[in-house]
Design an enzyme around this catalytic site. Structure first.
Site, PDB file in Angstrom:
ATOM      1  N   LYS A 101     -29.014 -82.075 102.120  1.00 18.83           N
ATOM      2  CA  LYS A 101     -30.371 -81.495 102.556  1.00 18.83           C
ATOM      3  C   LYS A 101     -30.081 -81.454 104.191  1.00 18.83           C
ATOM      4  CE  LYS A 101     -32.053 -81.036  98.396  1.00 18.83           C
ATOM      5  NZ  LYS A 101     -32.089 -79.730  97.399  1.00 18.83           N
ATOM      6  N   SER A 122     -26.087 -76.082  94.162  1.00 16.59           N
ATOM      7  CA  SER A 122     -27.263 -75.274  94.028  1.00 16.59           C
ATOM      8  C   SER A 122     -27.425 -74.518  95.276  1.00 16.59           C
ATOM      9  CB  SER A 122     -28.379 -76.325  93.825  1.00 16.59           C
ATOM     10  OG  SER A 122     -28.886 -76.876  95.054  1.00 16.59           O
ATOM     11  N   SER A 150     -30.160 -74.603  97.209  1.00 17.63           N
ATOM     12  CA  SER A 150     -31.282 -75.011  98.115  1.00 17.63           C
ATOM     13  C   SER A 150     -30.881 -75.194  99.611  1.00 17.63           C
ATOM     14  CB  SER A 150     -31.656 -76.612  97.762  1.00 17.63           C
ATOM     15  OG  SER A 150     -30.480 -77.374  98.023  1.00 17.63           O
ATOM     16  N   SER A 160     -36.290 -75.442  96.945  1.00 21.63           N
ATOM     17  CA  SER A 160     -35.454 -76.710  97.285  1.00 21.63           C
ATOM     18  C   SER A 160     -36.301 -78.054  96.813  1.00 21.63           C
ATOM     19  CB  SER A 160     -35.148 -76.856  98.740  1.00 21.63           C
ATOM     20  OG  SER A 160     -34.698 -78.126  98.866  1.00 21.63           O
TER      21      SER A 160
END
Length: 284
Positions: free
Chosen positions: A146, A89, A91, A249
């Site tokens: 992350k 993704s 994010s 995100s």
């Protein structure tokens, strides 16, 4: 069934036949060959033919046993050294792009037993600013990536899109706007300093400052939300994670803290991006 478990089962399966071949079948074949060679001239064509006949492995056994060292090597490498991961993704844009193939260091944060993910040797703890892969708290079968914003005991605040840690606003420097060719849109881009490390973050001018869709999660009482953002106190043994693409995100703001048991490893290298070879290299 995750890939580590599949590899583990393959190691057991091929290892079983490898042991049988080395300690049972091969000695029997050798003994049968020696008996057949009794009275045969040494070094002749007859000896070679008999040895080939008796020492030849069945195809199923040959492949099962020969694959064992390769599968064992891959299992050990993936479980204790590095694991590949594909960025699914946006994010972590602009640090990591969709399609980046990265490597994750599995021993930076300690040696863990595969399958059960139990830490057996302490090495170091995740640090603020690290890009970390972890098991998604709401579905441990999924891996997420992350940036570590806060560790146990930290107070994380994000108000009006300004990040503060333990009462101090993180230093930022505004850069040129970032253009995303996939969404054909521009975002505000900043250089942020966290844990002594510089990295880039994005903000969407049209996105509101408050958190949308915050769920019920463990230790949610540690977080307070309002129209300007939120404030969270990170529990001990947990981490607060956020994506660098701040307004795009799904992270700890929404689904909560990441426990130490859910840590997979530290991401450190883009080893391939088939759409852009210039992406290959270290990142932070």
């Amino acid at each position: 069934m995750n890939f580590s478990l599949i590899l583990f089962l393959l190691v057991l399966f091929t290892g079983f036949f490898y042991v049988l071949d080395v300690f049972v079948f091969k000695p029997k074949r050798k003994m049968a060959a020696e008996q057949a060679l009794a009275g045969t001239a040494a070094g002749g064509e007859a000896e070679r033919r008999i040895r080939n006949q008796y020492m030849k492995q069945p195809i199923w056994l040959e492949y099962s046993a020969s694959f064992f060292p390769v599968i064992l090597f891959v299992f050990v490498l993936r479980s204790f050294v590095v694991e590949p991961f594909k960025i699914p993704s946006g994010s972590m844009i602009p640090t990591l792009l969709i399609g980046d193939l990265i490597l994750v260091n599995k021993f930076t944060y300690g040696i863990r037993l595969p399958i059960i993910d139990k830490k057996i040797i302490e090495v170091s703890d995740p640090q603020r600013g690290d890009v970390m892969v972890f098991r998604y708290p709401l579905d441990p079968s999924l891996d997420y990536i992350k940036r570590v914003i806060g560790v146990g005991g930290d107070v994380v605040e994000y108000r009006n899109k300004k990040l503060s840690l333990n009462g101090k606003t993180l230093p930022v420097k505004e850069l040129d706007k970032y253009y995303d060719p996939n969404s054909f849109s521009y975002s505000l881009q900043y250089q942020e300093v966290l844990g002594g490390k510089k990295h880039l973050v994005l903000n969407d001018e049209d996105a509101p400052p408050y958190v949308i869709g915050a769920q019920t999660f463990k230790n949610r009482d540690n977080c307070k939300y309002d129209v300007n953002g939120f404030r969270c106190v990170v529990p001990q043994g947990h981490y607060f994670m956020m994506g660098d693409n701040r307004d795009n995100s799904s992270d700890s703001r929404i689904w909560g803290f990441v426990s130490d048991e859910q840590v997979v490893g530290k991401a450190f290298l883009v080893w391939m991006n088939f759409n852009d070879f210039s992406r290959i290299g270290l990142f932070h």
